[in-house]
Design an enzyme around this catalytic site. Structure first.
Site, short mmCIF file in Angstrom:
data_model
loop_
_atom_site.label_atom_id
_atom_site.label_comp_id
_atom_site.label_asym_id
_atom_site.label_seq_id
_atom_site.Cartn_x
_atom_site.Cartn_y
_atom_site.Cartn_z
N GLY A 40 43.56 38.72 43.54
CA GLY A 40 44.22 40.01 43.74
C GLY A 40 43.98 40.87 42.51
O GLY A 40 44.22 40.41 41.39
N ALA A 251 35.52 40.20 37.23
CA ALA A 251 35.05 40.61 35.89
C ALA A 251 35.67 41.97 35.54
O ALA A 251 36.13 42.19 34.42
CB ALA A 251 33.53 40.68 35.86
N ASP A 253 38.44 43.16 36.67
CA ASP A 253 39.89 42.99 36.46
C ASP A 253 40.17 42.45 35.06
O ASP A 253 41.09 42.90 34.38
CB ASP A 253 40.47 42.02 37.50
CG ASP A 253 40.30 42.54 38.91
OD1 ASP A 253 40.24 43.78 39.08
OD2 ASP A 253 40.21 41.72 39.85
O1 RIB Z 1 38.60 42.08 42.01
C1 RIB Z 1 38.56 40.79 42.55
C2 RIB Z 1 39.69 40.61 43.50
O2 RIB Z 1 39.52 41.48 44.59
C3 RIB Z 1 39.79 39.23 44.11
O3 RIB Z 1 40.54 38.33 43.34
C4 RIB Z 1 40.37 39.50 45.49
O4 RIB Z 1 41.64 39.01 45.67
C5 RIB Z 1 40.32 41.02 45.66
O5 RIB Z 1 41.54 41.57 45.50
#
Ligand code: RIB
Length: 304
Positions: A40, A251, A253
């Site tokens: 997420g 990456a 995130d």
């Molecule tokens: O940015 C990666 C994320 O996008 C994943 O972990 C997935 O859950 C989506 O939200």
């Protein structure tokens, strides 16, 4: 002491299959065993920020199913204040279906479930947490009205807002004006600025267009090529770090979480970007979203 970082966003569980290549439309590809991994965009950024040394409050919505309950336990293990996470029974918690190809690239489909029930009233309820915070970090896997409520509260309380506009969407001038730092990738920047072609000439133009909307710091992420930064001190590319990619999931995130931690710890923008690029590059060397986010010591000591 570092000020608090408020992360508002999605909490998912990622169902991941390693495949030789990303299936084309209509194609079936045989893959690895199923991996169930915490993910997420909001949660990955909260975990990324906490491991990078940030004091994080995470505002999200999950359901009372196993995925939601386990997610909250995981956030607590990372020292994240989870007291503002809403648990809404009778739904499913967010799930992402992810293919990871042999070259580390991915494709992702999200079933938002409870994430769609994070509402403006939940942001109003978290006002105490926003007061005196060092940064608010938000993405677009939750309802846009909630993103807007987050921006309005941050702006009212003079807390800098970092917007990671992912997944890509068109956004209003009202929202963008309240943003201090924006971190789109090239495709998201093109969508925000109505740019048709992405190339070396249009990247600076997209950055300038966002800057002219009133955003002090524009950081367009360029994958392995680094980032394009435009602020009052600098305009140009800051190179990233080269690694062998195993899985690029999250990456961006990890970059955003580490960036927020560094900015709230009083690093300059360029120092914070370098720190975040180190964290993101390390995350690419291993599988999964949250499991790949490095800790502070690893980020500072890793030898590229
Ligand atoms: O940015 C990666 C994320 O996008 C994943 O972990 C997935 O859950 C989506 O939200």
């Amino acid at each position: 002491m570092n000020k608090k970082i408020i992360v508002v966003g999605s909490s998912n569980t990622d169902m991941v299959v390693k495949v030789p290549h990303i299936p084309a439309p209509g194609e079936t590809v045989m893959g690895s065993e199923l991996l169930t991994i915490p993910g997420g965009k909001g949660a990955n950024q909260a975990v990324g920020a906490a491991r990078a040394g940030g004091d994080v409050v995470f505002i999200a919505c999950v359901s009372d199913d196993t995925f939601g309950t386990e997610s909250i336990e995981n956030y607590k293990k990372d020292g994240i204040d989870s007291s503002y996470i809403k648990v809404k029974p009778g739904l499913h918690s967010g799930v992402a279906l992810i293919n990871v190809a042999a070259d580390g690239e991915n494709s992702i489909a999200v079933a938002p479930g409870a994430n769609s029930h994070l509402l403006p009233e939940d942001i109003a309820r978290a006002r105490d947490a926003f007061e005196g915070a060092g940064a608010v970090l938000v993405q677009l896997e939750i309802p846009l009205e909630t993103v807007l409520a987050t921006a309005r509260l941050a702006s009212e309380l003079n807390v800098p807002l970092i917007l990671n506009p992912a997944p890509g969407a068109k956004l209003t001038a009202e929202l963008l004006k309240m943003v201090s730092v924006i971190t789109p990738n090239e495709t998201e920047a093109a969508l925000l600025t109505g740019t048709r072609e992405i190339n070396e000439e249009t990247i600076p133009e997209m950055a300038r267009a966002l800057y002219d909307m009133g955003i002090e710091t524009v950081i367009i992420t360029l994958g392995s090529k680094g980032v394009y930064l435009l602020n009052s001190d600098f305009q140009g590319v800051m190179q990233g770090y080269t690694v062998k990619a195993v899985d690029t999931t999250a990456a961006g995130d990890v970059f955003n979480g580490a960036l927020a931690a560094a900015l709230s710890g009083n690093k300059t923008v360029r120092q914070a970007i370098d720190f975040a690029q180190r964290a993101a590059a390390i995350s690419v060397t291993r599988m999964g979203a949250q499991p790949s986010a490095p800790g502070l010591d690893e980020i500072t000591e890793y030898k590229f």
